[in-house]
Write an enzyme that holds these catalytic residues in place. Sequence first.
Site, PDB file in Angstrom:
ATOM      1  CD  GLU A 173      -3.129  -0.985   2.127  1.00 32.38           C
ATOM      2  OE1 GLU A 173      -3.027  -0.127   3.030  1.00 32.38           O
ATOM      3  OE2 GLU A 173      -4.087  -1.772   2.037  1.00 32.38           O
ATOM      4  CD  GLU A 219      -4.260  -5.798   2.710  1.00 28.82           C
ATOM      5  OE1 GLU A 219      -5.154  -5.107   3.265  1.00 28.82           O
ATOM      6  OE2 GLU A 219      -3.042  -5.588   2.841  1.00 28.82           O
TER       7      GLU A 219
END
Length: 509
Positions: A183, A302
């Site tokens: 991320e 995710e």
Amino acid sequence: MNRELNGGLIIIKSTLSVDLNNQISKIDPRIWGSFTEHLGRCVYEGIYQPDHPTADEDGFRKDVIDAVKKLKVPLIRYPGGNFVSGYNWEDGIGPKDQRPKRLDLAWRSLETNQFGLHEFMKWCAKVDAKPDMAVNLGTRGVDEARNLVEYCNFPKGTYWSDLRRKNGAEKPFNIKVWSVGNEMDGDWQVGHKTAHEYGCLVHETAKAMRLVDPSVELVACGSSNHQNATFGSWEETVLDNAFDDVDYLSLHQYYDNFDDNLSEFLGKSVDFDRFITGVVAICDSVAARKRSTKQINLAFDEWNVWYHSMGDDKKQKPWTQAPHLLEDHYNFEDALLVGSLAITLLKHADRVKIGCLAQLINVIAPIMTNTTGDPSVWYQTIFYPFMQVSNFGQGIALKPDTDVPTYKAKDYEVPYTDSIATYNPETHETVVFIVNKSTNKVPFTLNLSNAKFDHVVDATQFAGYDIHQTNEDQSMGLEPLKRVTVEENQAKAELAPLSWNMIRISTEV
């Protein structure tokens, strides 16, 4: 009653037609992977609890191992997540009494490092899963990554490979899948970077990792969600810099229902589908501009529902070990959406080759543990649809041709049912997964071309519960789907209102 899901005056029927010769793709089993992070009680009091009555010789909870095996997750991403961007992997190797305690800045917790790389690899072997190892590109970079690959994958005769052998692993771990950062588009990430900075770093990191082991498969960070202001431009810039260096681009997305609007919530599977379609288009656009025949595939590493625990998380005291963070207790409507999201992944099996339900134990997870008492392990509502797709969503995804009415949810036209069929040539079974989002019973028909149905092997439903019911008392579970009939090229069933369904049919090709 929600009018949209009731259908009003619409007579809701659902038909799915498939042709054994009209295939999306062979399904990569890694699409049903999961994710473990040093976050909350995922590792400590989840995977690892040496003082628990079920703990084995390595301190791993055997009750958790048994539960994870039921999900048959083939790939597990580790050690993060946000945690990895401030993590020194060297802290988790060697004698445990010499491992340092550290502050985990991502989750403001205390990390004891009693569980590290070797423990994770041992645990993966016990649950029959392969690792997806993440490297720290937040506070570290090229040197840390190439050293970690050497430690894990080089046979012997160098500093790092011999240190691995000294620490008890004579043979290389031979880790193939590597996440290059986490991320990095998010300002919440320790070591956050711009797309250009990250793309250049991926290029150099990948170069070094492949020089150590040319066989590794690398996952670059895409957007952590498609609501980020940089979505789209992030993917393009990263791939402009690192297209030839990576195999996969990651996607992350979590959904919530703070508005308590069932029709809108169940419609978010359409948003999930659009996200995947958009990223595929970006990847192919970059390939076209580069005049490349290479195909970048996706790692949706995710995905889940996440929002129930956010209020309690704000009350947690910082700098404690294994705090109760992100412990969502999932309800019935969450299971329906997770089922629809899983169906959506199958619809994109040609490009989504890796998936990770986030996470696996205690932290926004299908499996929960109690440190004492009974039950020591319990299954959340989302456990059941994920268990069924991970066990039976194998083989070949068949292109769905559906005929079903829709309802309006914000900007989306949402079908009252989500469905897809797979064919497994090893078991000679056609398996259909269906979510009924309507509050009505729905007649369902499955038409098959270029093969013949023989008999129903199994038919189950997850149905009949209040949408807000949770499963702490373990009263919820799968039940037989009784009204299923099979003819030569057709199967019919009656779907219960608001239900997850799976039908397995023996098939003659």
